[in-house]
Design an enzyme around this catalytic site. Structure first.
Site, short mmCIF file in Angstrom:
data_model
loop_
_atom_site.label_atom_id
_atom_site.label_comp_id
_atom_site.label_asym_id
_atom_site.label_seq_id
_atom_site.Cartn_x
_atom_site.Cartn_y
_atom_site.Cartn_z
N ASN A 54 32.34 -51.90 -15.45
CA ASN A 54 32.66 -50.93 -14.75
C ASN A 54 33.96 -50.14 -15.29
O ASN A 54 34.72 -50.63 -15.84
CB ASN A 54 32.34 -51.37 -13.51
CG ASN A 54 32.36 -49.98 -11.90
OD1 ASN A 54 32.40 -49.15 -12.66
ND2 ASN A 54 32.62 -50.48 -11.44
N CYS A 88 32.60 -41.00 -15.26
CA CYS A 88 32.80 -42.38 -15.77
C CYS A 88 32.10 -42.86 -16.86
O CYS A 88 32.39 -43.85 -17.49
CB CYS A 88 31.80 -43.24 -14.15
SG CYS A 88 30.13 -42.72 -14.28
N GLN A 136 39.38 -44.45 -15.19
CA GLN A 136 38.68 -43.15 -15.12
C GLN A 136 39.88 -42.66 -13.82
O GLN A 136 40.59 -43.76 -13.06
CB GLN A 136 37.93 -43.49 -13.84
CG GLN A 136 37.04 -42.40 -13.65
CD GLN A 136 35.56 -42.52 -13.43
OE1 GLN A 136 34.97 -43.78 -12.93
NE2 GLN A 136 35.23 -41.34 -12.46
N HIS A 181 26.20 -44.48 -11.49
CA HIS A 181 27.49 -45.00 -11.52
C HIS A 181 26.96 -44.99 -13.18
O HIS A 181 26.01 -45.44 -12.79
CB HIS A 181 28.50 -45.91 -11.17
CG HIS A 181 29.86 -46.36 -11.88
ND1 HIS A 181 30.74 -45.24 -11.62
CD2 HIS A 181 30.70 -47.11 -11.59
CE1 HIS A 181 31.52 -46.14 -12.26
NE2 HIS A 181 31.12 -47.12 -12.53
N TRP A 229 35.29 -48.39 -13.90
CA TRP A 229 36.86 -48.48 -12.74
C TRP A 229 37.60 -49.11 -13.40
O TRP A 229 38.46 -49.34 -13.00
CB TRP A 229 36.06 -47.95 -11.44
CG TRP A 229 35.69 -47.06 -11.37
CD1 TRP A 229 35.42 -45.57 -12.10
CD2 TRP A 229 34.35 -46.88 -10.48
NE1 TRP A 229 34.83 -45.05 -11.12
CE2 TRP A 229 34.18 -45.07 -9.85
CE3 TRP A 229 34.37 -48.24 -8.63
CZ2 TRP A 229 32.87 -44.92 -9.25
CZ3 TRP A 229 33.67 -47.11 -7.98
CH2 TRP A 229 33.60 -45.57 -7.85
#
Length: 668
Positions: free
Chosen positions: A311, A106, A100, A277, A313
């Site tokens: 995740n 996200c 990201q 998220h 990220w």
């Protein structure tokens, strides 16, 4: 906040599913009438790299409001100006490829991770992947143009972009890849931003939307905290089985922890999870713990339910039990760790016990590729697909189709109406409502409509629009969302679904998809009453009669066990309506309602009772009743008689019916 999942490979079977899954509009349409091959050939012939006039390298493509302005000097650079050896893919696509950027998207990154897990999916979204790749041996073939495909409301669209990407200080502002020279994520994001109107329009979205746009599937969300899955063992087990089955069937799954306020957005919890998220679910498995000390912690179970997620990220993982490198993993055998693909890389991917998943996450979503092919060994669905509009017009006209939700009872039935049948006992109907994407209109202050739908059971032969509200049989919540989904458990019969905006007089386009186990004969009901015949000799209905057959009692025994399998048939002026069969009873309850538009005031309603047999059905009796003008319901208990030669012979049993007749054809 949206949702995601990851697919297991399925080889040839999944390819067949992908070809047959339900996505109306099979032909590919060029977005903004830009045809990729034509534009690419023109660029090659001119010797100039393609520049997209429909999504120019300007601030208007980056943002539409002050809040979306980028801090720093933006330069639009082609991949060859960012890296000396640019590639669309480096060693193929992987769920850990994309990272990201500065956008709060996200949800889109998670969808990209899901896409990367299944080749057959990204071949559809990223067509001609090999042909679009940079060719080091023939650099003159490169034209600075790419194309991607998304399912947008009414079908698949081919989206053309140039390869100019926004950078600050030579670094990509938005999505980037772990490999500095890999650009599929950044280019896919640009194509999606073009569809949405700008990059800023991707800030704060819904993962379900992206997954639907990548697949043409339908999405369903489970509220884990609201429905208290964490404290209901039976619901928890059923959810685990559903999730495991859906991943095996190539559905996409995702989860999130909702944030109670803006201040909580992207706040990290004490166990390492991030609020507000989206996480992608990459595996749902039973993990063998064997004869270890872990058994005492899990009620002596040899296998425990676990879930793996990522995740977007690429960091900030779960820190609770079974987190990366935790001591619990040391008690699991090496062969079992290898079987489930355990790694401890700092890639944002981690495992959790399913109990902890239900405890900490607030919602989970499934995006399904619904199989409607009858040439399949897998479970198939019957689909009815409709495109419609909410329109405002003169009161009671054909364009007065924006009546608002059920709260507005005076105008509710002015909305578009669609009927469908349920044949199987306790059938599960999946109803999916989608509105046209309005993200590109945010700059004008236009947002998505608040919408939902209402389901009512109606007469078994209902063909014309409802004029009186029936008892609710199902429906959805109302949401300011592109998509609304509801699974309804329905008994056999005919139903009407009314898609609506929350408030009346709001115009918009929608898509309605209805899935049932068997053919549902779905149709839009556009006429209020029967239409006048073009032949002057043909008479027009003057009465409408509603007949409710509640059931029968003390019917004639038909088998050696002293029972029967009766059903009833209601007839009037040549129209015939049949009830379902009630098995092994002499006192059936059909609760069958039929509607007849009558041309003759003296015509009678005929009722026949039959016993269902393997070879030939037998008549248990019949009766005829008059239906004079009387708008109030009249309850009757009528006796049965034989048919043909036995028409004057009384048969065992009585039938309970209710009849009402009106000369107002809009009465019901």
């Amino acid at each position: 906040m949206g949702d995601l999942a990851i697919l297991n490979t399925g080889g040839a079977m999944f390819q067949r599913l992908l070809k047959s899954f339900s996505s109306p509009g099979s032909s590919i349409k060029p977005l903004k009438n830009q045809i990729y091959e034509d534009l690419k050939n023109t660029a090659r012939e001119s010797g100039q790299l393609f520049e997209d006039p429909e999504f120019p390298a300007q601030d208007s493509s980056l943002f539409y409001s002050r809040a979306g302005q980028v801090q720093g000097h933006v330069e639009w650079k082609r991949p060859k100006d960012i890296h000396s050896n640019p590639k669309l893919f480096v060693d193929g696509a992987c769920s850990c490829d994309v990272i990201q950027g500065s956008l709060g998207n996200c949800w889109f990154v998670a969808a990209c991770s899901s896409l990367a897990q299944e080749k057959e999916l990204w071949y559809k979204v990223i067509p001609d992947a090999e042909e679009q790749e940079w060719d080091d041996e023939q650099p003159e073939n490169y034209a600075g143009i790419f194309h991607f495909r998304f399912w947008l409301f009414d079908g698949w669209y081919d989206v053309v972009i140039d390869d100019r990407l926004p950078t600050i200080g030579g670094e990509l502002i938005y999505i980037k890849s772990r490999d500095k020279n890999e650009f599929w994520g950044a280019l896919l994001e640009k194509a999606y931003a073009k569809v949405a109107g700008s990059y800023e329009s991707l800030d704060g979205g819904n993962l379900c939307d992206a997954l639907i746009d990548f697949t043409g599937g339908i999405a369903e969300t489970f509220q884990l905290q609201e429905e208290k899955y964490y404290e209901d063992e039976e619901k928890k087990v059923q959810l685990f089985r559903t999730m495991r089955s859906e991943i095996e069937n190539h559905s996409l799954l995702s989860c999130a922890i909702s944030a109670a306020s803006q201040e909580e957005m992207e706040a990290r919890t004490e166990v390492g999870l991030v609020k507000g998220h989206a996480y992608g679910i990459t595996a749902v498995k039973k993990v063998y713990i064997g004869e270890t000390s872990l058994m005492s912690l899990f009620a002596q179970k040899e296998k425990i339910y676990m879930i793996r997620m990522r995740n977007p990220w690429g960091q900030k993982e779960w820190t609770g039990p079974f987190s990366d490198g935790s001591e619990e993993w040391q008690k699991i055998s090496a062969s079992e760790r290898e079987r489930i693909g355990l790694t401890f890389d700092e890639d944002g991917e981690f495992w959790m016990i399913f109990d902890d998943f239900c405890k900490y996450f607030t919602d989970m979503s499934i995006c399904r590729l619904v199989n409607t092919s009858w040439f399949s060994f897998n479970k198939t669905w019957s689909e009815s697909f409709f495109s419609g509009k909410w329109t405002t017009g003169p009161k009671n006209s054909e364009t007065d189709r924006a009546g608002g939700c059920y709260n507005h009872r005076d105008t509710f039935l002015h909305n578009p109406q669609f009927r469908f049948d349920v044949e199987a006992e306790d059938d599960t109907a999946m109803i999916f409502l989608m509105q046209r994407d309005r993200r590109a209109l945010r700059s004008k202050g236009i947002n998505h409509l608040v919408m939902g739908f209402h389901v009512m059971k109606v007469e078994a032969n209902r063909r014309y629009r409802l004029h009186s509200i029936k008892e609710k049989a199902g429906g959805s919540e109302y949401a300011m969302s592109r998509n609304v989904f509801q699974r309804c458990l329905l008994k056999p019969g005919r139903y009407v679904v009314v898609p609506t905006t929350f408030d009346p007089n709001e115009e918009g386009e929608f898509l309605l998809r209805i899935f049932t186990k068997r053919n549902n004969n779905g149709k839009e009901m556009t006429h209020d009453v029967p239409t006048q015949s073009m032949w002057p000799c043909m008479s027009y209905p003057c009465l409408v009669t509603k007949v409710f057959v509640k059931g029968a009692a003390d019917l004639e025994k038909q088998d050696r066990f002293g029972s029967a399998d009766p059903y009833c048939v209601v007839k009037c002026e040549g129209e015939r309506v049949k009830s379902p069969v009630c098995h092994e009873t002499l006192n059936p309850e059909w609760n069958l309602t039929a509607l007849f538009y009558r041309k003759q005031a003296d015509s009678q309603v005929k009722i026949q009772i039959w016993n269902s047999n393997v070879v030939m059905d037998t008549c248990l009796g019949k009766t005829s009743v008059e239906a004079p003008l009387n708008p109030e319901p009249v309850l009757k208990e009528v006796e049965l008689y034989g048919r043909l030669q036995e028409k004057d012979v009384k048969k065992p049993g009585v039938v309970t019916i209710e009849i009402m007749t009106s000369d107002d054809l809009l009465a019901f």
